[in-house]
Design a protein around this motif. Structure first.
Motif, short mmCIF file in Angstrom:
data_model
loop_
_atom_site.label_atom_id
_atom_site.label_comp_id
_atom_site.label_asym_id
_atom_site.label_seq_id
_atom_site.Cartn_x
_atom_site.Cartn_y
_atom_site.Cartn_z
N SER A 1 38.90 50.11 42.80
CA SER A 1 38.06 51.00 43.61
C SER A 1 38.88 52.11 44.25
CB SER A 1 37.33 50.20 44.69
OG SER A 1 36.33 49.39 44.13
N THR B 1 34.31 49.43 37.72
CA THR B 1 33.88 50.68 38.35
C THR B 1 33.32 51.60 37.28
OG1 THR B 1 36.04 51.76 38.14
CG2 THR B 1 35.63 50.49 40.16
N ALA C 1 31.02 50.23 42.10
CA ALA C 1 31.85 49.07 41.75
C ALA C 1 30.96 47.83 41.76
CB ALA C 1 33.01 48.91 42.73
N ALA D 1 39.68 54.61 41.60
CA ALA D 1 38.50 55.42 41.28
C ALA D 1 38.26 56.46 42.36
CB ALA D 1 37.28 54.52 41.11
#
Length: 319
Positions: A300, A177, A186, A303
């Motif tokens: 992900s 990412t 990503a 993030a």
């Protein structure tokens, strides 16, 4: 509120015809209508006279008429007629505080602050991709829960077994990412999928690329290895109705020009209605930024939660 600085989808543009429509966004009730020129308009769903829902009224010559006393409002929000006082010129205080409305990606987007940006969707201008919308879906959970699920690969072999995954191929590659101006991207994501799209006839490794476009919008690009030249761009647009309920659309941009709209819609409907009961079962409904455990497969998700925290986005989030 940070979320008020971006545009949000609220309605399929084709739905707004010759009658007002009620929508709800970020906990607020809003009425939409088209003025005499067909331009979409929006305002709080409350008459300034006695608080009646204007969405229960009607459109007369492009003007929004209140169902209680017949007050009429033009597209700018100005009150132009009070039937009980036909010679009275209503002052500005009798008008509506209108909101910005933009038509894009087949949807109507509300701008709660002037100039609030819409998610960028480069595929929209690509003539090699066929576009259509799937939805809406009303989901009893927060918008961040839905976005996080869309960004997640590790559930494919369980929630979408036989479609987007199987239990023999659930181990994930070490994907990456990276931050972007709108969120993050990503890459290096791969998944084995028995049926990655409506046209697939055999299992295939599929390359995935995810991009966060806005707090409640994300884009997935799918490239199946055994369907050379095939591409899916699937945008997720989530309207945060309130902190624990949402409305969802998918904007599909595909190289598939052979399938009918109904066939493509049916495939996407199958996938999302596999997700929906799982999403609605999650507790708390608002996405927690602490109190849940994580693993390396959740890059992900991590993030996205960092993005929310760094921007102080709290709607639909529990600390």
């Amino acid at each position: 509120m940070v979320e008020r600085r971006v545009a949000h989808p609220v309605l399929d543009a084709r739905v707004l015809g010759d009658a007002p429509v009620a929508v709800r966004l970020l906990g607020d009730d809003i009425v939409l209508w088209r003025d005499a020129g067909g331009t979409p308009r929006a305002a709080p769903d409350r008459c300034p006279h006695r608080g009646t829902r204007l969405s229960l009224g009607r459109i007369c010559d492009g003007q929004l008429e209140c169902p209680y006393h017949g007050w009429r409002f033009e597209g700018s929000g100005r009150c132009v007629h009070i039937p009980a006082l036909p010679s009275f010129a209503p002052p500005a205080s009798h008008g509506l505080a209108t909101l910005g409305v933009v038509e894009a990606h087949g949807l109507l987007w509300l701008q709660l602050e002037a100039g609030a940006p819409l998610p960028r969707l480069d595929a929209e201008s690509d003539p090699k991709l066929r576009k259509l919308n799937v939805g809406p879906y009303d989901v009893a959970t927060s918008a961040p829960r839905i976005v996080e699920n869309f960004l997640d690969l590790a559930h494919f072999g369980f929630v979408h077994e036989g479609w987007l995954g199987d239990r023999a191929h659930v181990a994930l590659d070490d994907y990456r990412t990276e931050p972007t101006p709108t969120g993050f991207v990503a890459t290096g994501c791969r998944a084995w999928q028995p049926k990655s799209n409506r046209l697939s006839t055999e299992g295939s490794w599929v390359e995935y690329r995810y991009e966060l476009l806005a707090p409640y919008a994300a884009l997935l690009t799918k490239l199946p290895e055994r369907q050379g030249g095939y591409r899916d761009d699937i945008a997720l647009f989530v309207s945060p109705v309130d902190e624990e309920s949402s409305r969802v659309w998918f904007r599909m941009a595909l190289t598939d020009f052979d399938s009918s709209d109904a066939e493509i819609t049916a495939f996407q409907h199958t996938i999302f209605t596999q997700d929906q009961p799982v999403l609605e079962s999650q507790r708390p409904k608002r996405l927690p930024l602490s109190g849940e455990v994580h693993c390396a497969a959740d890059r992900s998700s991590a993030a996205y939660r960092r993005y929310l925290k760094e921007r102080a986005i709290t709607f639909g989030v529990t600390p």
